[in-house]
Write a protein that holds these residues in place. Structure first.
Motif, PDB file in Angstrom:
ATOM      1  N   UNK A   1      16.298  44.986   9.995  1.00  0.00           N
ATOM      2  CA  UNK A   1      17.892  44.378   9.568  1.00  0.00           C
ATOM      3  C   UNK A   1      19.108  43.898   9.803  1.00  0.00           C
ATOM      4  N   UNK A   2      18.633  42.870  10.779  1.00  0.00           N
ATOM      5  CA  UNK A   2      19.582  41.653  11.408  1.00  0.00           C
ATOM      6  C   UNK A   2      19.709  40.542  10.430  1.00  0.00           C
ATOM      7  N   UNK A   3      21.527  40.773   9.949  1.00  0.00           N
ATOM      8  CA  UNK A   3      22.098  39.302   9.077  1.00  0.00           C
ATOM      9  C   UNK A   3      21.962  37.594  10.482  1.00  0.00           C
ATOM     10  N   UNK A   4      21.210  36.868   9.526  1.00  0.00           N
ATOM     11  CA  UNK A   4      21.214  35.565  10.956  1.00  0.00           C
ATOM     12  C   UNK A   4      22.464  34.536   9.372  1.00  0.00           C
ATOM     13  N   UNK A   5      22.729  33.686  10.982  1.00  0.00           N
ATOM     14  CA  UNK A   5      22.932  32.602  10.388  1.00  0.00           C
ATOM     15  C   UNK A   5      21.749  31.707  11.036  1.00  0.00           C
ATOM     16  N   UNK A   6      20.640  31.081   9.867  1.00  0.00           N
ATOM     17  CA  UNK A   6      19.879  30.039  10.762  1.00  0.00           C
ATOM     18  C   UNK A   6      19.960  28.601  11.125  1.00  0.00           C
ATOM     19  N   UNK A   7      19.170  28.191  11.863  1.00  0.00           N
ATOM     20  CA  UNK A   7      19.611  26.141  12.064  1.00  0.00           C
ATOM     21  C   UNK A   7      18.501  25.706  12.679  1.00  0.00           C
ATOM     22  N   UNK A   8      17.627  25.038  11.422  1.00  0.00           N
ATOM     23  CA  UNK A   8      16.456  25.200  11.832  1.00  0.00           C
ATOM     24  C   UNK A   8      16.196  24.125  12.889  1.00  0.00           C
ATOM     25  N   UNK A   9      14.866  23.815  13.658  1.00  0.00           N
ATOM     26  CA  UNK A   9      14.928  23.414  14.675  1.00  0.00           C
ATOM     27  C   UNK A   9      14.410  22.188  13.364  1.00  0.00           C
ATOM     28  N   UNK A  10      15.229  20.972  13.446  1.00  0.00           N
ATOM     29  CA  UNK A  10      15.230  19.415  13.339  1.00  0.00           C
ATOM     30  C   UNK A  10      13.629  18.661  13.248  1.00  0.00           C
ATOM     31  N   UNK A  11      12.846  18.922  14.144  1.00  0.00           N
ATOM     32  CA  UNK A  11      11.481  18.237  14.153  1.00  0.00           C
ATOM     33  C   UNK A  11      10.921  19.380  14.244  1.00  0.00           C
ATOM     34  N   UNK A  12      11.317  20.100  13.632  1.00  0.00           N
ATOM     35  CA  UNK A  12       9.888  20.965  13.092  1.00  0.00           C
ATOM     36  C   UNK A  12       8.645  20.470  12.414  1.00  0.00           C
ATOM     37  N   UNK A  13       7.393  20.436  12.753  1.00  0.00           N
ATOM     38  CA  UNK A  13       6.096  20.032  11.580  1.00  0.00           C
ATOM     39  C   UNK A  13       6.186  20.434  10.464  1.00  0.00           C
ATOM     40  N   UNK A  14       6.292  19.218   9.542  1.00  0.00           N
ATOM     41  CA  UNK A  14       6.510  19.507   8.242  1.00  0.00           C
ATOM     42  C   UNK A  14       7.846  19.780   7.044  1.00  0.00           C
ATOM     43  N   UNK A  15       9.096  20.146   8.926  1.00  0.00           N
ATOM     44  CA  UNK A  15      10.149  20.696   8.557  1.00  0.00           C
ATOM     45  C   UNK A  15      10.054  21.842   7.908  1.00  0.00           C
ATOM     46  N   UNK A  16       8.350  23.224   8.600  1.00  0.00           N
ATOM     47  CA  UNK A  16       8.904  23.811   7.996  1.00  0.00           C
ATOM     48  C   UNK A  16       9.760  25.144   8.620  1.00  0.00           C
ATOM     49  N   UNK A  17      10.833  24.759   9.017  1.00  0.00           N
ATOM     50  CA  UNK A  17      12.134  26.324   9.303  1.00  0.00           C
ATOM     51  C   UNK A  17      12.939  26.160   8.775  1.00  0.00           C
ATOM     52  N   UNK A  18      12.936  25.154   7.794  1.00  0.00           N
ATOM     53  CA  UNK A  18      14.281  24.444   7.596  1.00  0.00           C
ATOM     54  C   UNK A  18      13.473  25.524   5.800  1.00  0.00           C
ATOM     55  N   UNK A  19      12.540  25.121   5.411  1.00  0.00           N
ATOM     56  CA  UNK A  19      11.815  26.641   4.606  1.00  0.00           C
ATOM     57  C   UNK A  19      11.950  27.525   4.273  1.00  0.00           C
ATOM     58  N   UNK A  20      11.598  28.278   5.706  1.00  0.00           N
ATOM     59  CA  UNK A  20      11.119  29.627   6.174  1.00  0.00           C
ATOM     60  C   UNK A  20      12.689  30.365   5.853  1.00  0.00           C
ATOM     61  N   UNK A  21      13.983  29.751   6.304  1.00  0.00           N
ATOM     62  CA  UNK A  21      15.504  29.663   6.226  1.00  0.00           C
ATOM     63  C   UNK A  21      15.725  29.303   4.685  1.00  0.00           C
ATOM     64  N   UNK A  22      14.747  28.992   4.030  1.00  0.00           N
ATOM     65  CA  UNK A  22      15.654  28.188   2.458  1.00  0.00           C
ATOM     66  C   UNK A  22      15.342  29.584   1.898  1.00  0.00           C
ATOM     67  N   UNK A  23      13.924  29.795   1.719  1.00  0.00           N
ATOM     68  CA  UNK A  23      13.415  31.261   1.322  1.00  0.00           C
ATOM     69  C   UNK A  23      14.561  32.647   1.791  1.00  0.00           C
ATOM     70  N   UNK A  24      15.413  32.865   2.674  1.00  0.00           N
ATOM     71  CA  UNK A  24      15.812  34.200   2.370  1.00  0.00           C
ATOM     72  C   UNK A  24      17.170  33.566   2.128  1.00  0.00           C
ATOM     73  N   UNK A  25      17.513  32.604   1.988  1.00  0.00           N
ATOM     74  CA  UNK A  25      18.943  31.805   1.507  1.00  0.00           C
ATOM     75  C   UNK A  25      19.051  31.720   0.408  1.00  0.00           C
ATOM     76  N   UNK A  26      17.850  31.685  -0.555  1.00  0.00           N
ATOM     77  CA  UNK A  26      17.742  31.681  -2.019  1.00  0.00           C
ATOM     78  C   UNK A  26      18.043  33.185  -2.301  1.00  0.00           C
TER      79      UNK A  26
END
Length: 379
Positions: free
Chosen positions: A293-318
């Motif tokens: 139950x801990x809210x967060x500001x996500x800063x995806x690692x920009x060099x993650x394979x397939x930019x997967x961290x961005x899409x992980x965070x986007x899932x919750x942001x949306x």
């Protein structure tokens, strides 16, 4: 049943492996682990008494390598495949192999396919990794929190993150977390904000990674802040001495400005202490935050394979359940703007809704799915 759990390399994959081990062991399965001598596999499992056997093979990542290093990694994987096949043949009556992905998983997962041992896969990320894309057609079940075809869409999370959960009502403690390896950008962000955070009457909990520990500690000391160091990190202090450093267990460090640690096995308890996180968007960390139950500001690692961290965070942001900021846009105002949006009723609602995205029964559901699949196919 006899199960081989494979995968790892990074804390995210290994957290999932540990969560499955927790459930399989509870159900009385005999569990083995096959991972890598590199990464954190040994740190997680070498001393785990719940495993009847552990094997650590010479493997390294392939995806982000180039030139000779890529060829070297592929050669290591080929040799490890031979070793994995030898292990699987020697360990008779294996009912199935559970792969959690990562470069550690490749030899054993391919070995299972070649030997006809049922393979089950858990994909952590919103963007399917290259290894799992190749192996997906051979998997008896492909679990994912992002695919409608998955028989269980809840993420496998260790029980302790649920038992330490709470609903947030205000913000007093901030957690800066770059993952087990740390993140220089997040470390610098915390240092840039530290004095303002203290002036606002807030406290920092900061996982800076082992490699950055000395630098970050010295920077905080230069800011004239009182620092608390978790006793389990005392080895990182080296020759640094200061009256502004307090060493103790987590419960003893409530009177410092910053609780600093390179790595900790008490992350569920640290999560419980905190009210808002600034962190990467690796899948396991993201879903563990949800369960807590801990809210967060996500800063995806920009060099993650397939930019997967961005899409992980986007899932919750949306879903309106998290904030997303690219590393290149990470300025101090981003944090204050995010916190300004979290008035008491808002943070309470988000904290409650985050917990609804997870289920304490997820691992049991997935285990039941695996057993049912094995019985139905008479594999």
């Amino acid at each position: 049943m006899k199960v081989v759990i494979t995968g790892g390399g990074t804390g995210g994959h290994l957290s999932v492996a540990r969560a499955f081990l927790e459930e399989f062991y509870k159900q009385g399965f005999e569990c083995l682990f096959i991972g890598s001598i590199n990464g954190q596999d040994k740190a997680y499992f070498e001393s785990d008494s719940r495993l009847s056997k552990k094997f650590f093979l010479q493997t390294s990542g392939v995806v982000n390598q180039k030139g000779f290093k890529k060829l070297q990694s592929l050669w290591q994987q080929a040799k490890a495949l031979q070793n994995a096949i030898g292990i699987l043949r020697k360990e008779k009556q294996i009912d199935f192999v559970l792969s959690v992905g990562g470069y550690s998983a490749a030899p054993t997962a391919f070995g299972a396919v070649l030997l006809g041992i049922p393979l089950f896969i858990h994909e952590q990320n919103a963007q399917i990794g290259k290894l799992n894309r190749i192996l997906k057609p051979y998997a008896k079940i492909f679990f994912s929190s992002y695919l409608h075809s998955s028989p269980s869409r809840y993420y496998p999370i260790s029980q302790v993150f649920f038992t330490q959960a709470r609903v947030r009502k205000n913000i007093k403690n901030l957690l800066f977390m770059g993952g087990s390896q740390g993140a220089r950008a997040i470390n610098n962000f915390a240092l840039a904000l530290a004095e303002d955070i203290k002036q606002k009457g807030l406290r920092i909990y900061h996982q800076c990674g082992k490699a950055e520990f000395t630098r970050v500690l010295q920077e905080y000391l230069n800011l004239n802040l009182k620092i608390g160091i978790l006793k389990e990190n005392i080895e990182f202090l080296e020759d640094i001495e200061s009256q502004k450093i307090q060493i103790g267990i987590l419960e003893d460090l409530d009177n410092v400005d910053v609780v600093l640690f390179g790595f900790s096995m008490q992350m569920p308890e640290i999560f419980k202490k905190c009210d808002f996180a600034i962190c990467r968007a690796g899948a396991s960390s993201l879903w563990e935050l949800c369960a807590n139950g801990l809210p967060a500001l996500f800063v995806p690692y920009p060099y993650a394979a397939g930019n997967h961290q961005y899409y992980n965070a986007k899932f919750l942001e949306e879903k309106g359940l998290g904030f997303l900021c690219l590393e290149q846009d990470l300025f101090c105002e981003v944090l204050w703007d995010s916190l300004a949006l979290l008035k008491e009723d808002k943070i309470t609602q988000i904290s409650q809704d985050l917990q609804k995205e997870c289920s304490v029964q997820a691992l049991k559901q997935m285990s039941n799915c695996i057993v049912a699949k094995l019985k139905s196919r008479n594999l």
